[in-house]
Design an enzyme around this catalytic site. Structure first.
Site, mmCIF file in Angstrom:
data_model
loop_
_atom_site.group_PDB
_atom_site.id
_atom_site.type_symbol
_atom_site.label_atom_id
_atom_site.label_comp_id
_atom_site.label_asym_id
_atom_site.label_seq_id
_atom_site.Cartn_x
_atom_site.Cartn_y
_atom_site.Cartn_z
ATOM 1 N N GLU A 152 0.708 -1.324 -0.166
ATOM 2 C CA GLU A 152 0.096 -0.183 -0.144
ATOM 3 C C GLU A 152 0.897 1.329 -0.065
ATOM 4 O O GLU A 152 0.817 2.046 0.954
ATOM 5 C CB GLU A 152 -0.928 -0.073 1.111
ATOM 6 C CG GLU A 152 -2.001 -0.991 1.005
ATOM 7 C CD GLU A 152 -3.128 -0.816 2.029
ATOM 8 O OE1 GLU A 152 -2.985 -0.237 3.150
ATOM 9 O OE2 GLU A 152 -4.194 -1.292 2.042
ATOM 10 N N GLU B 165 -6.552 -7.574 -0.759
ATOM 11 C CA GLU B 165 -7.057 -7.609 0.427
ATOM 12 C C GLU B 165 -8.540 -7.256 0.748
ATOM 13 O O GLU B 165 -9.043 -6.234 0.024
ATOM 14 C CB GLU B 165 -6.290 -6.668 1.588
ATOM 15 C CG GLU B 165 -4.707 -6.744 1.671
ATOM 16 C CD GLU B 165 -4.224 -5.613 2.343
ATOM 17 O OE1 GLU B 165 -4.788 -5.330 3.326
ATOM 18 O OE2 GLU B 165 -2.966 -5.662 2.353
#
Ligand code: GLA
Length: 655
Positions: A149, A306
């Site tokens: 991320e 995710e």
């Protein structure tokens, strides 16, 4: 490639560092039981892999990867660089990022590094070199997962190292200081620069800051992290031919990276998505995010890197998922183009800041509703595997822009109550309620194949992108624009001569003045709809008026207009009002919905390719819906779908 073979893969983040080797064996056995076949490891591995400067320790990771491999589970291998170990920030505190007020962000959480720091890059790249060399052709590794991320916490760094990098980026963009002065409008408030060295990052100031400087700082910050990604990629490529990605955050609460520029550099586009209960309609946002991720993937299948099996831990109130909800969420992602479904994380942590975050394997173990839900998902993915590789069908495009998001929500604007994403979500939700599937595209994208283009609240647009839309309408395409669109060019400079400068001719209107409403106030329209937040004093030039305001600050002034195929809504229409306007545009454009109209609680999306066709039906509602056909999920011919259930109908034309 990341499919279950054949099919849609089921995966997760796995953090074995948090557990003893005895637990690893149990984990892998349970992964097999759950049908998990793609596991991300080494996401936060740095302090274990390099416990002290230059001393590497790979034995544990070797063992974990070996164990996964022996059990036929493919590895999504993290480069391990997302969070630096304490020794690095101790030895080199200059890597720490600075917030907009100039204060340093300390280590102790994660991602405490400045994206421009040469020291951080040197140390991180040295680790990547080691990891890529060691595992670059390991038979278990199916995918490289760069960092994690990127920009989740550190996207905007205001330190002096960043300032120097920002100046370099600006020199590349503008070449001459005079060109920068013009682009930033520095004659205003005596901000004219005489030398590059005078330019700073836009730290908090005593008064309003220069909006053009802020937008360029956003662009720079996005490019800087993309440059960082490229740095890791270059090292990986020297040692490995395995595809590479990083996990995007296409979500409502993170907006700092312009993924339109990132996506072409990914071998596979991957997204992280969590239901956000701070929003009015979290499931509608999930659908939007999935459509946007597909847009980033150019319509090709993408990967959900995710999601949460149950609750997250980082919202003020962390709701869990009712039985069936995780399956519905998952099928919405697949319906909208995902070919891999992964979760954060495999086993719920016993310690650390995420110990209250759900996982595939909960604290309470396998005799749980949550575990049975995982098995149910796994079985469903087995049954619908043949949809992998198909693509989503859509006749409608919605234009989305991170630049516009950044600039529309600047410090000084007509109304702080107008938020870009809310307007985008409203337009997307109206189409979803009509059963219409939407592709999300970048400004300037080729839209000729679409029957209808929707532009909600697109404040900033370049000349070329505006021309592209105007030509599309000139060629017979249909357009629906909502308020506060086409106002400025890419320098955040107002398009003069009547609002909305970029689209006024194609819309056949001439706006004179914005007249926002106070939050909570409403105006009534002549067609019975209501408007909130925004009105504007406008007149039609070639357009016809569909509705006027009957009260409020501008009675009798057009609120909805139509110029041939081009529609305009000058106010924030209520949910029903926007749906009705959208219906008119959809019908006149000849768009055929994929499914029935609903409150958004029955989602219907078609995926097809090469003569194969599948209709996904996700029933979030409390009623059964009529739907007939051969359902892959139940393995039966069905005539209705019960409340809360999902179906994937194999349509005629399949072999
Ligand atoms: C992000 C991160 C994960 C984890 C989850 C929790 O997506 O990538 O490491 O922190 O959030 O929701």
């Amino acid at each position: 490639m990341f499919k279950r073979i054949p099919g849609i893969s089921l995966g997760c983040d796995y953090n074995p560092e948090q557990w003893s080797p005895g637990v690893w064996r149990e984990d892998v056995a349970l992964m097999r039981e759950a049908g998990v076949d793609l596991v991300a490891v080494n996401i936060f591995g740095w302090s274990n892999l390099e416990p002290s400067p230059g001393r590497y320790h790979f034995e544990d990771l070797d063992e974990v990867i070996g164990l996964l491999h022996e059990n036929g589970i493919r590895v999504n291998l993290g480069t391990g660089t997302s969070s630096p170990p304490p020794w690095l920030s101790s030895l080199h505190p200059e890597i720490l990022p600075a917030a907009a007020d100039g204060t340093i962000r300390f280590p102790g959480g994660r991602q405490a590094w400045c994206p421009s720091s040469p020291v951080f890059r040197e140390k991180a790249f040295a680790l990547v070199e080691q990891v890529a060399q060691r595992y670059g052709s390991h038979p278990a590794v199916a995918l490289w997962h760069v960092s994690n991320e990127l920009g989740c916490h550190n996207a905007l760094c205001y330190c002096q190292v960043s300032a120097e990098a920002f100046r370099g980026w600006l020199r590349e963009r503008y070449r001459k200081i005079e060109t920068l002065n013009e682009a930033w409008g520095t004659s205003f408030w005596s901000q004219r620069y005489s030398d590059w060295s005078e330019i700073q990052t836009p730290r908090l100031a005593l008064s309003l800051r220069n909006p053009a400087q802020i937008i360029d700082f956003h662009r720079f910050s996005s490019d800087e992290l993309l440059g960082y990604y490229r740095g890791e990629l270059e090292i990986i490529r020297r040692h490995s031919a395995i595809p590479t990605t990083t996990n995007f955050m296409v979500t409502a609460h993170i907006r700092n990276l312009d993924y339109w520029s990132w996506a072409p550099e990914m071998d596979v586009v991957a997204n992280d998505h969590y239901l956000d209960h701070r929003l009015g309609d979290p499931v509608a946002e999930l659908s939007f995010a999935a459509d946007l991720t597909r847009g980033l993937a150019g319509g090709k299948p993408w990967m959900l890197m995710e999601q949460a099996a149950g609750a997250v831990n980082w919202q003020p109130h962390n709701l869990t998922k009712a039985p069936g909800e995780m399956l519905r969420n998952s099928l919405t992602h697949v319906a909208r183009g995902a070919d891999s479904l992964c979760f954060f994380q495999w086993r719920a942590s016993a310690q650390g800041a995420e110990k209250f975050h759900s996982a595939l394997l909960p604290h309470a173990g396998t005799d749980t509703v949550a575990w049975r839900e995982v098995l149910r998902l796994s079985e469903t993915l087995d049954r619908i595997g043949e949809v992998a590789g198909t693509e989503v069908e859509s006749d409608v495009a919605l234009v989305f822009s991170w630049e516009s998001w950044w600039s529309a929500e600047g410090e000084a604007r007509p109304s702080q109550a107008v938020t870009y994403l809310d307007e985008v979500h409203r337009a997307h939700r109206a189409l979803r309620e009509l059963g219409v599937t939407v592709d999300i595209v970048a400004p300037g994208a080729d839209v000729e194949k679409y029957k209808l283009v929707v532009i909600p609240c697109l404040y900033m647009i370049s000349d070329e992108a505006a021309e592209n839309i105007n030509q599309y309408v000139g060629n017979g395409g249909s357009l629906l624009v909502t308020f506060f669109s086409g106002i400025v060019d890419e320098r955040d400079r107002i398009r003069l001569g009547g609002y909305p400068g970029a689209f006024k001719d194609v819309l056949g209107i001439h706006g004179e003045e914005f007249a926002p409403l106070l939050p909570g106030h409403e105006v009534t329209l002549s067609n019975g709809a209501t408007g909130s937040l925004w009105t504007e004093r406008l007149r039609t030039t070639t357009a016809e008026t569909i509705a006027t305001y009957t009260d409020g600050p501008l009675p009798g002034v057009p609120a909805i207009t139509r110029n041939g195929n081009a529609w305009y809504a000058a106010t924030q229409l209520d949910r029903r009002g926007l749906r009705e306007l959208m219906r008119s545009a959809v019908e006149s454009a000849g768009v055929t919905p994929a499914g029935p109209e609903s409150n958004g609680d029955v989602e219907v999306v078609r995926r097809s390719k090469d003569g194969r066709s599948y209709l996904f039906v996700v029933n979030h509602s409390a009623q059964s819906v009529q739907i007939a056909g051969e359902d892959l999920v139940s393995g039966k011919l069905i005539t209705e779908l019960k409340a809360g259930d999902v179906a994937v109908i194999r349509e005629a034309g399949n072999d």
